[in-house]
Design an enzyme around this catalytic site. Structure first.
Site, PDB file in Angstrom:
ATOM      1  N   GLY A  74      68.806 -77.695 -53.175  1.00 27.25           N
ATOM      2  CA  GLY A  74      67.576 -77.322 -52.486  1.00 27.25           C
ATOM      3  C   GLY A  74      67.656 -77.605 -51.012  1.00 27.25           C
ATOM      4  O   GLY A  74      68.678 -78.061 -50.495  1.00 27.25           O
TER       5      GLY A  74
ATOM      6  N   GLU B 283      68.912 -71.290 -51.120  1.00 29.08           N
ATOM      7  CA  GLU B 283      69.466 -72.647 -51.119  1.00 29.08           C
ATOM      8  C   GLU B 283      70.431 -72.854 -52.285  1.00 29.08           C
ATOM      9  O   GLU B 283      71.468 -73.486 -52.130  1.00 29.08           O
ATOM     10  CB  GLU B 283      68.347 -73.687 -51.150  1.00 29.08           C
ATOM     11  CG  GLU B 283      67.657 -73.897 -49.819  1.00 29.08           C
ATOM     12  CD  GLU B 283      68.523 -74.626 -48.794  1.00 29.08           C
ATOM     13  OE1 GLU B 283      69.520 -75.275 -49.169  1.00 29.08           O
ATOM     14  OE2 GLU B 283      68.200 -74.546 -47.595  1.00 29.08           O
TER      15      GLU B 283
ATOM     16  N   GLU C  67      74.373 -73.789 -51.514  1.00 33.51           N
ATOM     17  CA  GLU C  67      74.944 -75.080 -51.903  1.00 33.51           C
ATOM     18  C   GLU C  67      75.889 -75.013 -53.092  1.00 33.51           C
ATOM     19  O   GLU C  67      76.710 -75.910 -53.267  1.00 33.51           O
ATOM     20  CB  GLU C  67      73.821 -76.083 -52.186  1.00 33.51           C
ATOM     21  CG  GLU C  67      73.041 -76.434 -50.932  1.00 33.51           C
ATOM     22  CD  GLU C  67      72.025 -77.517 -51.135  1.00 33.51           C
ATOM     23  OE1 GLU C  67      71.716 -77.879 -52.299  1.00 33.51           O
ATOM     24  OE2 GLU C  67      71.503 -78.021 -50.116  1.00 33.51           O
TER      25      GLU C  67
ATOM     26  N   PRO D 242      53.516 -88.714 -50.725  1.00 36.08           N
ATOM     27  CA  PRO D 242      54.004 -89.258 -49.452  1.00 36.08           C
ATOM     28  C   PRO D 242      55.160 -90.228 -49.726  1.00 36.08           C
ATOM     29  O   PRO D 242      55.190 -90.894 -50.761  1.00 36.08           O
ATOM     30  CB  PRO D 242      52.788 -90.008 -48.903  1.00 36.08           C
ATOM     31  CG  PRO D 242      51.608 -89.335 -49.565  1.00 36.08           C
ATOM     32  CD  PRO D 242      52.099 -88.934 -50.928  1.00 36.08           C
TER      33      PRO D 242
ATOM     34  N   GLU E 258      79.821 -81.902 -53.560  1.00 34.11           N
ATOM     35  CA  GLU E 258      80.385 -81.729 -54.902  1.00 34.11           C
ATOM     36  C   GLU E 258      79.281 -81.138 -55.777  1.00 34.11           C
ATOM     37  O   GLU E 258      78.103 -81.285 -55.475  1.00 34.11           O
ATOM     38  CB  GLU E 258      80.764 -83.128 -55.401  1.00 34.11           C
ATOM     39  CG  GLU E 258      81.623 -83.217 -56.632  1.00 34.11           C
ATOM     40  CD  GLU E 258      81.929 -84.681 -56.972  1.00 34.11           C
ATOM     41  OE1 GLU E 258      81.947 -84.977 -58.186  1.00 34.11           O
ATOM     42  OE2 GLU E 258      82.123 -85.507 -56.063  1.00 34.11           O
TER      43      GLU E 258
END
Length: 138
Positions: free
Chosen positions: A41, A57, A61, A78, A109
């Site tokens: 992500g 994403e 990745e 938060p 990896e």
């Protein structure tokens, strides 16, 4: 006028069926949580659709291309990310059992892990995994 310091990210919860279900994780190349396992992500680009960002994403990745993902939910406690207040929208997908992931971009990896035996995860990704497994009764 108030200026918001909240950022939007996306995470991809990707499974493949190989006997048991296996979850795709990436080992992070950068801080925070450098060398820790996480869901693929990253940040949503300006004027980018959330689902488009999750698909992008995932491919950046892991080199895995998917046509569609299903939104799981939003995670915005938060302090879930030490860089600031991040709200992540998580997405779910299942890929064929022969799918191969190749680390690229921010991923050092990649690995496929049994959902019954996961490593320690970065951020609040264990919460995302737990909720997703319950939601889809996996």
């Amino acid at each position: 006028m108030r200026t918001s310091k909240i950022f939007v990210t996306v995470d991809a919860f990707i499974l493949r069926k190989s006997g048991d279900f296996e979850l795709l994780l990436i080992k992070r190349k950068n801080e925070p949580f450098k060398d820790c396992w996480a869901l693929p992500g990253g940040f949503v680009d300006e004027n980018e659709d959330l689902k488009t960002a999750a698909i992008r994403e995932l491919e950046e990745e892991t080199q895995i291309k998917v046509a569609d993902l299903e939104q799981i939910g939003a995670f915005g406690k938060p302090f879930r990310d030490p860089r600031g207040h991040m709200v992540s929208v998580a997405y779910f997908g299942i890929v064929p059992e022969n799918t191969v992931a190749v680390a690229a971009d921010d991923a050092k990896e990649t690995g496929w892990f049994s959902v019954k035996d996961l490593p320690k995860l970065a951020f609040d990704h264990l919460d995302i995994v737990t909720l997703t497994l319950q939601k889809f009764q996996l």
